[in-house]
Scaffold this motif. Sequence first.
Motif, PDB file in Angstrom:
ATOM      1  N   THR A   1       0.733  -1.127   0.167  1.00  0.00           N
ATOM      2  CA  THR A   1       0.180  -0.031   0.104  1.00  0.00           C
ATOM      3  C   THR A   1       0.793   1.197   0.062  1.00  0.00           C
ATOM      4  O   THR A   1       0.575   2.184  -0.459  1.00  0.00           O
ATOM      5  CB  THR A   1      -0.870   0.073   1.263  1.00  0.00           C
TER       6      THR A   1
ATOM      7  N   ASN B   1      -9.420  -8.110  -4.188  1.00  0.00           N
ATOM      8  CA  ASN B   1     -10.699  -8.384  -3.529  1.00  0.00           C
ATOM      9  C   ASN B   1     -11.515  -9.445  -4.416  1.00  0.00           C
ATOM     10  O   ASN B   1     -12.591  -9.946  -4.245  1.00  0.00           O
ATOM     11  CB  ASN B   1     -11.584  -7.287  -3.133  1.00  0.00           C
TER      12      ASN B   1
ATOM     13  N   VAL C   1      -3.050  -9.074   1.216  1.00  0.00           N
ATOM     14  CA  VAL C   1      -3.995  -8.244   2.113  1.00  0.00           C
ATOM     15  C   VAL C   1      -5.507  -8.894   2.126  1.00  0.00           C
ATOM     16  O   VAL C   1      -5.873  -9.573   0.973  1.00  0.00           O
ATOM     17  CB  VAL C   1      -4.345  -6.751   1.606  1.00  0.00           C
ATOM     18  N   SER C   2      -5.970  -8.962   3.197  1.00  0.00           N
ATOM     19  CA  SER C   2      -7.412  -9.512   3.166  1.00  0.00           C
ATOM     20  C   SER C   2      -8.081  -8.741   2.305  1.00  0.00           C
ATOM     21  O   SER C   2      -8.259  -7.473   2.240  1.00  0.00           O
ATOM     22  CB  SER C   2      -7.667  -9.270   4.763  1.00  0.00           C
ATOM     23  N   PRO C   3      -9.032  -9.463   1.402  1.00  0.00           N
ATOM     24  CA  PRO C   3     -10.060  -8.923   0.869  1.00  0.00           C
ATOM     25  C   PRO C   3     -10.825  -7.478   1.046  1.00  0.00           C
ATOM     26  O   PRO C   3     -11.397  -7.538   2.169  1.00  0.00           O
ATOM     27  CB  PRO C   3     -11.118  -9.803   0.208  1.00  0.00           C
ATOM     28  N   TYR C   4     -10.382  -6.418   0.350  1.00  0.00           N
ATOM     29  CA  TYR C   4     -11.096  -5.184   0.640  1.00  0.00           C
ATOM     30  C   TYR C   4     -12.407  -4.805  -0.177  1.00  0.00           C
ATOM     31  O   TYR C   4     -12.731  -5.434  -0.831  1.00  0.00           O
ATOM     32  CB  TYR C   4     -10.288  -4.029   0.364  1.00  0.00           C
ATOM     33  N   TYR C   5     -13.296  -3.969   0.608  1.00  0.00           N
ATOM     34  CA  TYR C   5     -14.506  -3.589  -0.177  1.00  0.00           C
ATOM     35  C   TYR C   5     -15.754  -4.410   0.066  1.00  0.00           C
ATOM     36  O   TYR C   5     -16.880  -4.181   0.342  1.00  0.00           O
ATOM     37  CB  TYR C   5     -14.454  -3.046  -1.637  1.00  0.00           C
TER      38      TYR C   5
ATOM     39  N   LYS D   1     -16.251  -6.861   1.976  1.00  0.00           N
ATOM     40  CA  LYS D   1     -16.601  -7.182   3.442  1.00  0.00           C
ATOM     41  C   LYS D   1     -16.992  -8.390   3.397  1.00  0.00           C
ATOM     42  O   LYS D   1     -17.975  -8.826   3.958  1.00  0.00           O
ATOM     43  CB  LYS D   1     -17.534  -6.063   3.807  1.00  0.00           C
TER      44      LYS D   1
ATOM     45  N   ASN E   1      -3.615  -8.089   7.851  1.00  0.00           N
ATOM     46  CA  ASN E   1      -4.927  -7.442   8.301  1.00  0.00           C
ATOM     47  C   ASN E   1      -4.892  -6.253   8.344  1.00  0.00           C
ATOM     48  O   ASN E   1      -4.374  -5.591   9.348  1.00  0.00           O
ATOM     49  CB  ASN E   1      -5.117  -8.523   9.774  1.00  0.00           C
TER      50      ASN E   1
ATOM     51  N   ARG F   1      -8.477   0.031   6.223  1.00  0.00           N
ATOM     52  CA  ARG F   1      -8.249  -0.083   4.709  1.00  0.00           C
ATOM     53  C   ARG F   1      -9.323  -1.216   3.947  1.00  0.00           C
ATOM     54  O   ARG F   1      -9.778  -0.812   3.040  1.00  0.00           O
ATOM     55  CB  ARG F   1      -7.077  -0.232   4.050  1.00  0.00           C
ATOM     56  N   THR F   2      -9.569  -2.099   4.646  1.00  0.00           N
ATOM     57  CA  THR F   2     -10.169  -3.288   4.014  1.00  0.00           C
ATOM     58  C   THR F   2     -11.867  -3.149   4.393  1.00  0.00           C
ATOM     59  O   THR F   2     -12.668  -3.799   3.846  1.00  0.00           O
ATOM     60  CB  THR F   2      -9.552  -4.704   4.282  1.00  0.00           C
TER      61      THR F   2
END
Length: 291
Positions: free
Chosen positions: A46, A82, A105-109, A111, A136, A140-141
């Motif tokens: 990021t 995501n 990164v854990s999937p963003y947007y 949820k 995590n 941001r996510t």
Amino acid sequence: MEAFVGTGVALITPFREDLSVDTEALSKLVQDQVEKGIDYMVVLGTTAESATLTQDEKELVKTEVKKANAGKLPLVLGIGGNSTAGVVEELKSADLEGFDAILSVSPYYNKPSQEGIYRHFKAVSEASPLPVILYNVPGRTSSNVLPETIDRIARNCDNIIGVKEAAGDIVQAMKLISLVPEDFLVISGDDMITLPMTLAGGKGVISVIGQAYPAEFSKMVREGLKGNSKEAYKIHYKIAPAIDLIFSEGNPSGIKALLSKQGMITNKLRLPLIEATESLQNKINTFADKF
């Protein structure tokens, strides 16, 4: 996994005045990390403004970092998203030569539920030819990967070796450390709570401020890993004001202002991110002059 115990740095992407990638500044920054005690570097996370880079620019950054590093430090490559299928495809097709691990990164947007997050990382684990560090970062996510979910991932996904934990919650971090297997790396993703997390049993940090003060910050983490809290906290309190400053208007606006003050880069960002305000730059400059 020992390669990722200590201080990792989430590298920025320097830009020239015309907003092209400044490969000379990037090379200089990488060499500075190598020379001043950083343990490993994270590329295209990021902090690198990777969301604004073209695929060709990402390949350029990878090439320049590998060239400047010259095999001296382990390198971690950011690959996440995501769409699980998209991440899996990138892991299978990307040129990973010269990299030692993936930060995902854990999937963003979207949820996703905790079960959805688990299944995502199970698929990532099965697809990745390199060890994976889960990231995590709920801020941001918009979804928090709970300690129980990370523990489940740690025990069922053999090549997921650790987590960059950036929820900013020391209580959650301590619960996480208490749950996961002893050889699973709990890495701080928050500069301000790096030391307490390390003293509580964490394995270090993937840092932003570390690239401005690599010698000092990496020494703090080393002292923390040895349990020398008194010596480590001396360094923490010296750097802490800078941590507050560089994140007060978002990342990487603050760290780029500081690195610009140090003469490492030109202070340019790509929209929708903008340079730190004049007021913040003045505060950062005052801190840097006194450091």
